[in-house]
Design a protein around this motif. Structure first.
Motif, PDB file in Angstrom:
ATOM      1  N   LYS A  61      34.685 -80.923 -22.178  1.00 55.81           N
ATOM      2  CA  LYS A  61      34.970 -81.639 -23.430  1.00 55.81           C
ATOM      3  C   LYS A  61      36.442 -82.067 -23.479  1.00 55.81           C
ATOM      4  O   LYS A  61      36.768 -83.180 -23.882  1.00 55.81           O
ATOM      5  CB  LYS A  61      34.665 -80.733 -24.625  1.00 55.81           C
ATOM      6  N   GLU A  64      37.078 -84.894 -21.210  1.00 56.99           N
ATOM      7  CA  GLU A  64      36.514 -86.136 -21.760  1.00 56.99           C
ATOM      8  C   GLU A  64      37.555 -86.848 -22.620  1.00 56.99           C
ATOM      9  O   GLU A  64      37.652 -88.071 -22.623  1.00 56.99           O
ATOM     10  CB  GLU A  64      35.266 -85.798 -22.592  1.00 56.99           C
ATOM     11  N   CYS A  65      38.363 -86.061 -23.332  1.00 49.58           N
ATOM     12  CA  CYS A  65      39.400 -86.651 -24.191  1.00 49.58           C
ATOM     13  C   CYS A  65      40.650 -87.071 -23.419  1.00 49.58           C
ATOM     14  O   CYS A  65      41.414 -87.917 -23.884  1.00 49.58           O
ATOM     15  CB  CYS A  65      39.800 -85.651 -25.268  1.00 49.58           C
ATOM     16  N   PHE A  73      38.697 -92.047 -24.562  1.00 48.92           N
ATOM     17  CA  PHE A  73      39.086 -91.433 -25.832  1.00 48.92           C
ATOM     18  C   PHE A  73      40.597 -91.380 -26.021  1.00 48.92           C
ATOM     19  O   PHE A  73      41.079 -91.365 -27.149  1.00 48.92           O
ATOM     20  CB  PHE A  73      38.528 -89.997 -25.908  1.00 48.92           C
ATOM     21  N   ARG A  74      41.337 -91.346 -24.925  1.00 46.65           N
ATOM     22  CA  ARG A  74      42.790 -91.123 -25.004  1.00 46.65           C
ATOM     23  C   ARG A  74      43.488 -92.141 -25.918  1.00 46.65           C
ATOM     24  O   ARG A  74      44.350 -91.797 -26.717  1.00 46.65           O
ATOM     25  CB  ARG A  74      43.366 -91.185 -23.584  1.00 46.65           C
ATOM     26  N   TRP A  77      43.078 -91.190 -29.739  1.00 46.30           N
ATOM     27  CA  TRP A  77      43.737 -90.060 -30.406  1.00 46.30           C
ATOM     28  C   TRP A  77      45.208 -89.880 -30.054  1.00 46.30           C
ATOM     29  O   TRP A  77      45.952 -89.265 -30.810  1.00 46.30           O
ATOM     30  CB  TRP A  77      42.982 -88.750 -30.121  1.00 46.30           C
ATOM     31  N   LEU A 202      45.063 -83.671 -29.712  1.00 45.83           N
ATOM     32  CA  LEU A 202      44.024 -83.358 -28.719  1.00 45.83           C
ATOM     33  C   LEU A 202      43.050 -82.329 -29.291  1.00 45.83           C
ATOM     34  O   LEU A 202      41.832 -82.467 -29.150  1.00 45.83           O
ATOM     35  CB  LEU A 202      44.673 -82.828 -27.434  1.00 45.83           C
ATOM     36  N   SER A 205      40.764 -84.047 -31.661  1.00 51.45           N
ATOM     37  CA  SER A 205      39.839 -84.938 -30.954  1.00 51.45           C
ATOM     38  C   SER A 205      38.698 -84.156 -30.301  1.00 51.45           C
ATOM     39  O   SER A 205      37.531 -84.521 -30.392  1.00 51.45           O
ATOM     40  CB  SER A 205      40.599 -85.749 -29.903  1.00 51.45           C
ATOM     41  N   VAL A 206      39.048 -83.037 -29.649  1.00 46.09           N
ATOM     42  CA  VAL A 206      38.024 -82.201 -29.001  1.00 46.09           C
ATOM     43  C   VAL A 206      37.078 -81.633 -30.058  1.00 46.09           C
ATOM     44  O   VAL A 206      35.858 -81.580 -29.875  1.00 46.09           O
ATOM     45  CB  VAL A 206      38.674 -81.069 -28.172  1.00 46.09           C
ATOM     46  N   LEU A 209      34.591 -84.178 -31.152  1.00 50.16           N
ATOM     47  CA  LEU A 209      33.539 -84.329 -30.125  1.00 50.16           C
ATOM     48  C   LEU A 209      32.523 -83.207 -30.252  1.00 50.16           C
ATOM     49  O   LEU A 209      31.325 -83.410 -30.096  1.00 50.16           O
ATOM     50  CB  LEU A 209      34.158 -84.255 -28.715  1.00 50.16           C
TER      51      LEU A 209
END
Length: 212
Positions: A61, A64-65, A73-74, A77, A202, A205-206, A209
């Motif tokens: 996960k 993924e960010c 995704f970067r 966020w 981060l 964001s995680v 998700l």
């Protein structure tokens, strides 16, 4: 023609040496999310900054960010990434990318762009890393409206935590020549605070998700 793959592999070796070598680091910022340390860089006349934090989420996960891909995704966020473009795919794990950053420090730091070769590498212990450093690329000369900055060996390493499958240690290394004529004090205060924001964002964001 520069050997992009070899250059990227040497960055991965460099980051691993930073990860193993605990000497000389001085803590400059602590928050709930991260401890930020620094020491003088051996790559350029500035500092290398290390972030060390625990993120609630599996390495998959978290990766993924973090993974360096266009439309990933970067960009959503990370406040310091305005645009991320793929210039050339060298191999499955090596790419050349351009990152655009917005103005920062209340406008003192103008928008910048960076051209890097990036290697994604997986390790036997389950760690996964992105490893980047500046290169010259014919497809992306300096552009008006942006100060060209230079990343020296930098990247992120997601490390699984044994016994805690829902948590990931995230190590980050930044050593960036922002270019332009910035006062040293601006640069020295920018990185620790932006890295603290990086970990905080981060984490959020995680979590988002995970809630999906």
């Amino acid at each position: 023609m520069m050997d992009y793959e070899q250059r990227a592999k040497s960055v991965a070796e460099c980051l691993m040496s930073y990860r193993r070598d605990g000497t000389g680091w001085k803590v400059c910022r602590k928050s709930n999310d991260v401890v930020v340390s620094w020491r003088p860089s051996s790559e350029f006349p500035g500092n290398v900054y290390k972030g060390d934090g625990i993120i609630s989420g599996s390495p998959e996960k978290v990766w993924e960010c973090l993974k360096p891909v266009p439309n990933g995704f970067r960009v959503k966020w990370d406040d310091n990434v305005k645009k991320f473009e793929l210039l050339e795919q060298i191999s499955l794990d090596v790419s050349v990318c351009r990152t655009v950053t917005p103005s920062a420090a209340m406008g003192i730091i103008a928008p910048r762009d960076f051209v890097d070769v990036i290697l994604v590498k997986k390790y036997e212990d389950g760690s996964i890393s992105s490893n980047a450093t500046n290169i010259l690329h014919p497809g992306c000369p300096p552009q008006s409206g942006y100060v060209r900055g230079f990343n020296h060996p930098c990247g992120c390493i997601c490390v699984p935590m044994s016994g805690e499958p829902g948590k990931t240690q995230v190590l980050t290394f930044f050593q960036t020549d922002l270019g332009g004529l910035l006062p040293r004090s601006v640069v020295d205060s920018f990185f620790p605070s932006s890295m603290a924001d990086f970990y905080s964002n981060l984490n959020k964001s995680v979590k988002s998700l995970r809630d999906v």
